[in-house]
Motif scaffolding. Structure first.
Motif, PDB file in Angstrom:
ATOM      1  N   PRO A  17       0.816  -1.232   0.000  1.00  0.00           N
ATOM      2  CA  PRO A  17       0.000   0.000   0.000  1.00  0.00           C
ATOM      3  C   PRO A  17       0.839   1.265   0.000  1.00  0.00           C
ATOM      4  N   LEU A  18       2.049   1.195   0.574  1.00  0.00           N
ATOM      5  CA  LEU A  18       2.923   2.367   0.564  1.00  0.00           C
ATOM      6  C   LEU A  18       3.360   2.691  -0.860  1.00  0.00           C
ATOM      7  N   VAL A  19       3.697   1.667  -1.635  1.00  0.00           N
ATOM      8  CA  VAL A  19       4.071   1.878  -3.031  1.00  0.00           C
ATOM      9  C   VAL A  19       2.905   2.473  -3.805  1.00  0.00           C
ATOM     10  N   CYS A  20       1.716   1.951  -3.552  1.00  0.00           N
ATOM     11  CA  CYS A  20       0.532   2.463  -4.262  1.00  0.00           C
ATOM     12  C   CYS A  20       0.257   3.924  -3.910  1.00  0.00           C
ATOM     13  N   LEU A  21       0.441   4.282  -2.642  1.00  0.00           N
ATOM     14  CA  LEU A  21       0.213   5.660  -2.214  1.00  0.00           C
ATOM     15  C   LEU A  21       1.240   6.614  -2.822  1.00  0.00           C
ATOM     16  N   CYS A  22       2.470   6.119  -3.000  1.00  0.00           N
ATOM     17  CA  CYS A  22       3.548   6.965  -3.516  1.00  0.00           C
ATOM     18  C   CYS A  22       3.551   7.055  -5.038  1.00  0.00           C
ATOM     19  N   SER A  23       2.906   6.099  -5.684  1.00  0.00           N
ATOM     20  CA  SER A  23       2.924   6.056  -7.142  1.00  0.00           C
ATOM     21  C   SER A  23       1.954   7.076  -7.731  1.00  0.00           C
ATOM     22  N   THR A 115      12.298  14.120  -6.290  1.00  0.00           N
ATOM     23  CA  THR A 115      13.439  13.524  -5.593  1.00  0.00           C
ATOM     24  C   THR A 115      14.743  13.948  -6.258  1.00  0.00           C
ATOM     25  N   TYR A 116      15.835  13.698  -5.553  1.00  0.00           N
ATOM     26  CA  TYR A 116      17.145  14.005  -6.130  1.00  0.00           C
ATOM     27  C   TYR A 116      17.441  13.091  -7.310  1.00  0.00           C
ATOM     28  N   TYR A 117      16.810  11.928  -7.339  1.00  0.00           N
ATOM     29  CA  TYR A 117      16.928  11.055  -8.503  1.00  0.00           C
ATOM     30  C   TYR A 117      16.393  11.743  -9.754  1.00  0.00           C
ATOM     31  N   SER A 118      15.278  12.440  -9.586  1.00  0.00           N
ATOM     32  CA  SER A 118      14.654  13.084 -10.747  1.00  0.00           C
ATOM     33  C   SER A 118      15.548  14.155 -11.351  1.00  0.00           C
ATOM     34  N   PHE A 119      16.389  14.802 -10.538  1.00  0.00           N
ATOM     35  CA  PHE A 119      17.305  15.805 -11.064  1.00  0.00           C
ATOM     36  C   PHE A 119      18.388  15.166 -11.939  1.00  0.00           C
ATOM     37  N   LEU A 120      18.713  13.922 -11.617  1.00  0.00           N
ATOM     38  CA  LEU A 120      19.758  13.241 -12.379  1.00  0.00           C
ATOM     39  C   LEU A 120      19.314  12.952 -13.801  1.00  0.00           C
ATOM     40  N   TYR A 121      18.021  12.762 -13.987  1.00  0.00           N
ATOM     41  CA  TYR A 121      17.517  12.376 -15.303  1.00  0.00           C
ATOM     42  C   TYR A 121      16.718  13.476 -15.992  1.00  0.00           C
ATOM     43  N   LYS A 122      16.516  14.595 -15.301  1.00  0.00           N
ATOM     44  CA  LYS A 122      15.797  15.723 -15.898  1.00  0.00           C
ATOM     45  C   LYS A 122      16.605  17.005 -15.718  1.00  0.00           C
ATOM     46  N   PHE A 156      17.040  -3.517  -3.986  1.00  0.00           N
ATOM     47  CA  PHE A 156      15.732  -3.168  -3.453  1.00  0.00           C
ATOM     48  C   PHE A 156      15.287  -1.798  -3.947  1.00  0.00           C
ATOM     49  N   LEU A 157      16.187  -0.804  -3.931  1.00  0.00           N
ATOM     50  CA  LEU A 157      15.812   0.532  -4.396  1.00  0.00           C
ATOM     51  C   LEU A 157      15.437   0.531  -5.874  1.00  0.00           C
ATOM     52  N   GLN A 158      16.148  -0.247  -6.665  1.00  0.00           N
ATOM     53  CA  GLN A 158      15.826  -0.332  -8.092  1.00  0.00           C
ATOM     54  C   GLN A 158      14.411  -0.844  -8.299  1.00  0.00           C
ATOM     55  N   ILE A 159      14.055  -1.908  -7.586  1.00  0.00           N
ATOM     56  CA  ILE A 159      12.706  -2.469  -7.709  1.00  0.00           C
ATOM     57  C   ILE A 159      11.671  -1.484  -7.189  1.00  0.00           C
ATOM     58  N   PHE A 160      11.972  -0.845  -6.066  1.00  0.00           N
ATOM     59  CA  PHE A 160      11.021   0.101  -5.486  1.00  0.00           C
ATOM     60  C   PHE A 160      10.743   1.250  -6.443  1.00  0.00           C
ATOM     61  N   LEU A 161      11.796   1.799  -7.054  1.00  0.00           N
ATOM     62  CA  LEU A 161      11.610   2.907  -7.998  1.00  0.00           C
ATOM     63  C   LEU A 161      10.852   2.467  -9.245  1.00  0.00           C
ATOM     64  N   SER A 162      11.107   1.241  -9.692  1.00  0.00           N
ATOM     65  CA  SER A 162      10.395   0.747 -10.880  1.00  0.00           C
ATOM     66  C   SER A 162       8.917   0.538 -10.580  1.00  0.00           C
TER      67      SER A 162
END
Length: 320
Positions: A17-23, A115-122, A156-162
């Motif tokens: 449910p946390l993934v669903c809320l964050c997506s 997120t700081y991840y988004s700055f890396l790709y945008k 784990f982070l890779q799967i979570f972000l995907s």
């Protein structure tokens, strides 16, 4: 069919449910009921910011509190460490000072810069009048997060972000569960360091692996395998550990030594040192002090471990 690790499976179920809320791509009626914010703060911005969670008193909301605690446990189990800070939102990061006095960082979230991840790709998404703020974010990233990013994302982070980008909720739990199992890092490095500190020796990784492997190949008796493994992992209680109960830390063999730790009890006690000298005679002409500094060489440690697996009366004498 192997049984699942129930603890990790439970955490995976809690994270769904946390993934669903964050997506932002996943839509469901229950999200509108539960809400995707905590006191107007987006839940994804709270994931890796314990300080921010404390300021907003997240614990007052039972559901959100349980979900975030499950996230924190998984971060510990998978040893995500500093890499999790890359999930923070620059507009709400409690350690990023500029966002406290400049509310225009919030405008970036509507453009996808969260997120700081988004700055890396945008990185090209810098609009007129915002370049200075981009430089502030870059400086903060280079000073505090760059090393964590260079280490690479954990499985784990890779799967979570995907999963955050996935439009389907199929197999969320199984994917999270498998990523947790793959990311778990069981290590006995801390045990090796304790032996090195007590014995003033250096144990290479190869030697430590050999010591551990010998416990299972040197004897067919499961009883002695278990005992010798307990010795290696420092299972037995020593006087140093019992000193807090008021009994002191003197060696129980009455050799006159204080501070009897694992190394002393099994290796360096004067009562049993004669056995080790008999089993591994010192080279000719080598004095006792010089022998004492050399008999704990790693090669001999491995041999000693093998002796302890094979000679039952010796093991009994060591713990007498």
């Amino acid at each position: 069919m192997g049984l699942p690790c129930l603890q990790e499976y439970y955490y995976s179920a809690q994270l769904r449910p946390l993934v669903c809320l964050c997506s932002s791509t996943y839509t469901a009626g229950w999200k509108d009921v539960e809400g995707t914010t905590v006191k107007n703060m987006p839940i994804p911005a709270l994931l890796a910011d314990n300080k921010l969670q404390g300021e907003l008193l997240v614990s007052d909301d039972p559901m959100q509190d349980i979900l975030l605690k499950s996230w924190q446990e998984i971060v510990k189990i998978c040893r995500v460490g500093e890499s999790s800070k890359l999930l923070r939102w620059c507009a709400h990061d409690s350690d990023f000072a500029p966002n406290k006095s400049d509310g225009r960082f919030n405008q970036w979230t509507s453009k996808g810069l969260t997120t700081y991840y988004s700055f890396l790709y945008k990185i090209n998404m810098v609009w007129e009048g915002t370049f200075y703020r981009y430089l502030q974010v870059r400086h903060y990233f280079n000073q505090n997060l760059k090393k964590a990013f260079e280490k690479g994302e954990s499985g784990f982070l890779q799967i979570f972000l995907s999963l955050l980008k996935s439009k389907s909720c199929n197999k969320f739990i199984s994917r999270l569960y498998n990523s947790i199992l793959q990311s778990k890092q069981e290590s006995t490095e801390y045990i090796k360091k304790k032996w090195e500190k007590e014995g003033n020796v250096t144990i290479s990784v190869e030697s430590w692996e050999k010591i551990s492997r010998l416990q299972w190949i040197s004897t067919g008796s499961n009883t002695w395998r278990e005992f010798c493994w307990k010795n290696v992992v420092r299972f037995f209680v020593t006087p140093v550990q019992k000193r807090h109960q008021g009994g002191g830390d003197a060696c129980w063999r009455l050799c006159g030594s204080n501070g009897a730790d694992h190394f002393h009890i099994f290796w360096n006690c004067q009562v049993i040192k004669s056995y080790w000298k008999q089993s591994f005679p010192s080279p000719g002409g080598m004095g006792d002090k010089q022998w004492s500094n050399n008999y704990m060489r790693i090669k001999e440690v491995c041999q000693v471990m093998k002796v302890m697996c094979n000679v039952n009366h010796t093991v009994l004498f060591l713990i007498k």
